[in-house]
Write a protein that holds these residues in place. Structure first.
Motif, PDB file in Angstrom:
ATOM      1  N   ALA A  38      -1.431   1.577  -7.515  1.00 53.69           N
ATOM      2  CA  ALA A  38      -2.154   2.664  -6.852  1.00 53.69           C
ATOM      3  C   ALA A  38      -2.827   2.172  -5.574  1.00 53.69           C
ATOM      4  O   ALA A  38      -2.818   2.858  -4.549  1.00 53.69           O
ATOM      5  CB  ALA A  38      -3.180   3.266  -7.804  1.00 53.69           C
ATOM      6  N   LEU A  39      -3.384   0.966  -5.614  1.00 57.45           N
ATOM      7  CA  LEU A  39      -4.055   0.421  -4.427  1.00 57.45           C
ATOM      8  C   LEU A  39      -3.048   0.044  -3.346  1.00 57.45           C
ATOM      9  O   LEU A  39      -3.313   0.216  -2.156  1.00 57.45           O
ATOM     10  CB  LEU A  39      -4.926  -0.766  -4.816  1.00 57.45           C
ATOM     11  N   VAL A  40      -1.896  -0.452  -3.756  1.00 55.59           N
ATOM     12  CA  VAL A  40      -0.850  -0.779  -2.782  1.00 55.59           C
ATOM     13  C   VAL A  40      -0.302   0.494  -2.141  1.00 55.59           C
ATOM     14  O   VAL A  40      -0.172   0.589  -0.919  1.00 55.59           O
ATOM     15  CB  VAL A  40       0.287  -1.601  -3.433  1.00 55.59           C
ATOM     16  N   LEU A  41       0.015   1.482  -2.966  1.00 56.69           N
ATOM     17  CA  LEU A  41       0.559   2.740  -2.442  1.00 56.69           C
ATOM     18  C   LEU A  41      -0.439   3.449  -1.541  1.00 56.69           C
ATOM     19  O   LEU A  41      -0.055   4.128  -0.596  1.00 56.69           O
ATOM     20  CB  LEU A  41       0.986   3.655  -3.593  1.00 56.69           C
ATOM     21  N   GLY A  42      -1.718   3.268  -1.831  1.00 55.41           N
ATOM     22  CA  GLY A  42      -2.767   3.858  -0.992  1.00 55.41           C
ATOM     23  C   GLY A  42      -3.041   3.058   0.260  1.00 55.41           C
ATOM     24  O   GLY A  42      -3.939   3.371   1.025  1.00 55.41           O
ATOM     25  N   ASP A  43      -2.301   1.987   0.473  1.00 52.16           N
ATOM     26  CA  ASP A  43      -2.385   1.125   1.647  1.00 52.16           C
ATOM     27  C   ASP A  43      -3.644   0.266   1.670  1.00 52.16           C
ATOM     28  O   ASP A  43      -3.963  -0.352   2.666  1.00 52.16           O
ATOM     29  CB  ASP A  43      -2.281   1.934   2.942  1.00 52.16           C
ATOM     30  N   TYR A  44      -4.389   0.210   0.570  1.00 54.57           N
ATOM     31  CA  TYR A  44      -5.578  -0.635   0.517  1.00 54.57           C
ATOM     32  C   TYR A  44      -5.206  -2.107   0.466  1.00 54.57           C
ATOM     33  O   TYR A  44      -5.872  -2.937   1.054  1.00 54.57           O
ATOM     34  CB  TYR A  44      -6.430  -0.270  -0.703  1.00 54.57           C
ATOM     35  N   ARG A  45      -4.134  -2.447  -0.225  1.00 53.15           N
ATOM     36  CA  ARG A  45      -3.748  -3.844  -0.401  1.00 53.15           C
ATOM     37  C   ARG A  45      -2.785  -4.339   0.666  1.00 53.15           C
ATOM     38  O   ARG A  45      -2.397  -5.474   0.659  1.00 53.15           O
ATOM     39  CB  ARG A  45      -3.127  -4.046  -1.784  1.00 53.15           C
ATOM     40  N   ARG A  46      -2.371  -3.481   1.559  1.00 49.21           N
ATOM     41  CA  ARG A  46      -1.465  -3.926   2.616  1.00 49.21           C
ATOM     42  C   ARG A  46      -2.310  -4.460   3.759  1.00 49.21           C
ATOM     43  O   ARG A  46      -2.667  -3.749   4.678  1.00 49.21           O
ATOM     44  CB  ARG A  46      -0.561  -2.793   3.067  1.00 49.21           C
ATOM     45  N   THR A  47      -2.653  -5.713   3.655  1.00 54.48           N
ATOM     46  CA  THR A  47      -3.514  -6.335   4.641  1.00 54.48           C
ATOM     47  C   THR A  47      -2.828  -6.419   5.992  1.00 54.48           C
ATOM     48  O   THR A  47      -1.612  -6.283   6.109  1.00 54.48           O
ATOM     49  CB  THR A  47      -3.894  -7.757   4.196  1.00 54.48           C
ATOM     50  N   THR A  48      -3.635  -6.677   6.978  1.00 52.67           N
ATOM     51  CA  THR A  48      -3.105  -6.868   8.329  1.00 52.67           C
ATOM     52  C   THR A  48      -2.086  -7.992   8.332  1.00 52.67           C
ATOM     53  O   THR A  48      -1.052  -7.903   8.995  1.00 52.67           O
ATOM     54  CB  THR A  48      -4.257  -7.200   9.300  1.00 52.67           C
ATOM     55  N   THR A  49      -2.344  -9.051   7.581  1.00 48.90           N
ATOM     56  CA  THR A  49      -1.428 -10.182   7.544  1.00 48.90           C
ATOM     57  C   THR A  49      -0.084  -9.785   6.953  1.00 48.90           C
ATOM     58  O   THR A  49       0.960 -10.178   7.472  1.00 48.90           O
ATOM     59  CB  THR A  49      -2.036 -11.343   6.728  1.00 48.90           C
ATOM     60  N   VAL A  50      -0.090  -9.012   5.884  1.00 54.29           N
ATOM     61  CA  VAL A  50       1.166  -8.579   5.264  1.00 54.29           C
ATOM     62  C   VAL A  50       1.978  -7.757   6.261  1.00 54.29           C
ATOM     63  O   VAL A  50       3.189  -7.942   6.397  1.00 54.29           O
ATOM     64  CB  VAL A  50       0.904  -7.787   3.967  1.00 54.29           C
ATOM     65  N   LYS A  51       1.320  -6.875   6.969  1.00 54.29           N
ATOM     66  CA  LYS A  51       2.015  -6.064   7.977  1.00 54.29           C
ATOM     67  C   LYS A  51       2.579  -6.956   9.080  1.00 54.29           C
ATOM     68  O   LYS A  51       3.717  -6.776   9.527  1.00 54.29           O
ATOM     69  CB  LYS A  51       1.066  -5.020   8.551  1.00 54.29           C
ATOM     70  N   LEU A  52       1.783  -7.939   9.518  1.00 49.36           N
ATOM     71  CA  LEU A  52       2.237  -8.852  10.565  1.00 49.36           C
ATOM     72  C   LEU A  52       3.446  -9.654  10.103  1.00 49.36           C
ATOM     73  O   LEU A  52       4.414  -9.813  10.851  1.00 49.36           O
ATOM     74  CB  LEU A  52       1.102  -9.792  10.988  1.00 49.36           C
ATOM     75  N   VAL A  53       3.410 -10.139   8.866  1.00 42.20           N
ATOM     76  CA  VAL A  53       4.536 -10.908   8.324  1.00 42.20           C
ATOM     77  C   VAL A  53       5.809 -10.077   8.379  1.00 42.20           C
ATOM     78  O   VAL A  53       6.851 -10.555   8.811  1.00 42.20           O
ATOM     79  CB  VAL A  53       4.231 -11.379   6.885  1.00 42.20           C
ATOM     80  N   ASN A  54       5.730  -8.833   7.952  1.00 45.41           N
ATOM     81  CA  ASN A  54       6.917  -7.976   7.982  1.00 45.41           C
ATOM     82  C   ASN A  54       7.416  -7.760   9.405  1.00 45.41           C
ATOM     83  O   ASN A  54       8.623  -7.668   9.626  1.00 45.41           O
ATOM     84  CB  ASN A  54       6.624  -6.653   7.287  1.00 45.41           C
ATOM     85  N   GLU A  55       6.502  -7.700  10.366  1.00 45.26           N
ATOM     86  CA  GLU A  55       6.912  -7.556  11.764  1.00 45.26           C
ATOM     87  C   GLU A  55       7.508  -8.838  12.317  1.00 45.26           C
ATOM     88  O   GLU A  55       8.368  -8.799  13.193  1.00 45.26           O
ATOM     89  CB  GLU A  55       5.709  -7.140  12.613  1.00 45.26           C
ATOM     90  N   LEU A  56       7.055  -9.995  11.827  1.00 43.38           N
ATOM     91  CA  LEU A  56       7.540 -11.278  12.334  1.00 43.38           C
ATOM     92  C   LEU A  56       8.927 -11.645  11.830  1.00 43.38           C
ATOM     93  O   LEU A  56       9.615 -12.452  12.447  1.00 43.38           O
ATOM     94  CB  LEU A  56       6.566 -12.399  11.954  1.00 43.38           C
TER      95      LEU A  56
END
Length: 163
Positions: A38-56
């Motif tokens: 629930a926290l992941v789907l709500g974007d609470y657990r998708r940290t800036t770093t996780v987003k950056l990793v996916n972009e890198l």
């Protein structure tokens, strides 16, 4: 079906107070895994770093969107990809990384060094470890030709091995 979990904001508040997912789940008669989802789907657990990793990650990695209908398999959750993401998060000093992710990152780095390989990706075949060549320099992955390198030193550090 009866809804067991409270609203998203309540979950966030409980998590910020330091309760573990299992503790929150127990309060509401469900599992810690359900709380985490629930926290992941709500974007609470998708940290800036996780987003950056996916972009890198320099490849267009197959995901489950649209793949199931085509009868193909996705690659974004395969073990090598998870290892790569864990390594990159560690190198970016992600404070939310778990001990299991740190272990995965260390395992990934040890394999690269021990076998003198890099991670490569083919959209049809998926991920594979291939012999390191001089063109790979100290990257942990085979950087695609024509793909721009990461923008700054921290991002570049996330995709390289220290000497």
């Amino acid at each position: 079906m009866e809804k067991l979990l409270p609203d998203f904001n309540t979950l966030v508040r409980l998590s910020q107070r330091g309760l573990s997912d299992d503790e929150i789940g127990k309060r509401y008669g469900t599992t810690g895994q359900a709380v985490n989802k629930a926290l992941v789907l709500g974007d609470y657990r998708r940290t800036t770093t996780v987003k950056l990793v996916n972009e890198l990650i320099p490849w267009d990695v197959k995901t489950t969107k649209g793949v199931a209908q085509a009868g193909e398999t996705s690659h974004h959750n395969t073990y090598p990809c998870k290892l790569l993401r864990a390594y990159m998060r560690t190198r970016l000093s992600d404070e939310t990384i778990t001990e299991a992710n740190k272990t995965d990152a260390a395992r990934f780095e040890a394999r690269l060094r021990r076998q003198n390989v890099v991670l490569d990706y083919d959209r049809e075949k998926g991920f594979s470890f291939v012999p390191r060549t001089p063109e790979d320099k100290n990257f942990v992955l085979r950087w695609p030709a024509g793909e721009p390198l990461p923008a700054n030193d921290d991002q570049l550090r996330a995709v390289t091995l220290d000497d």
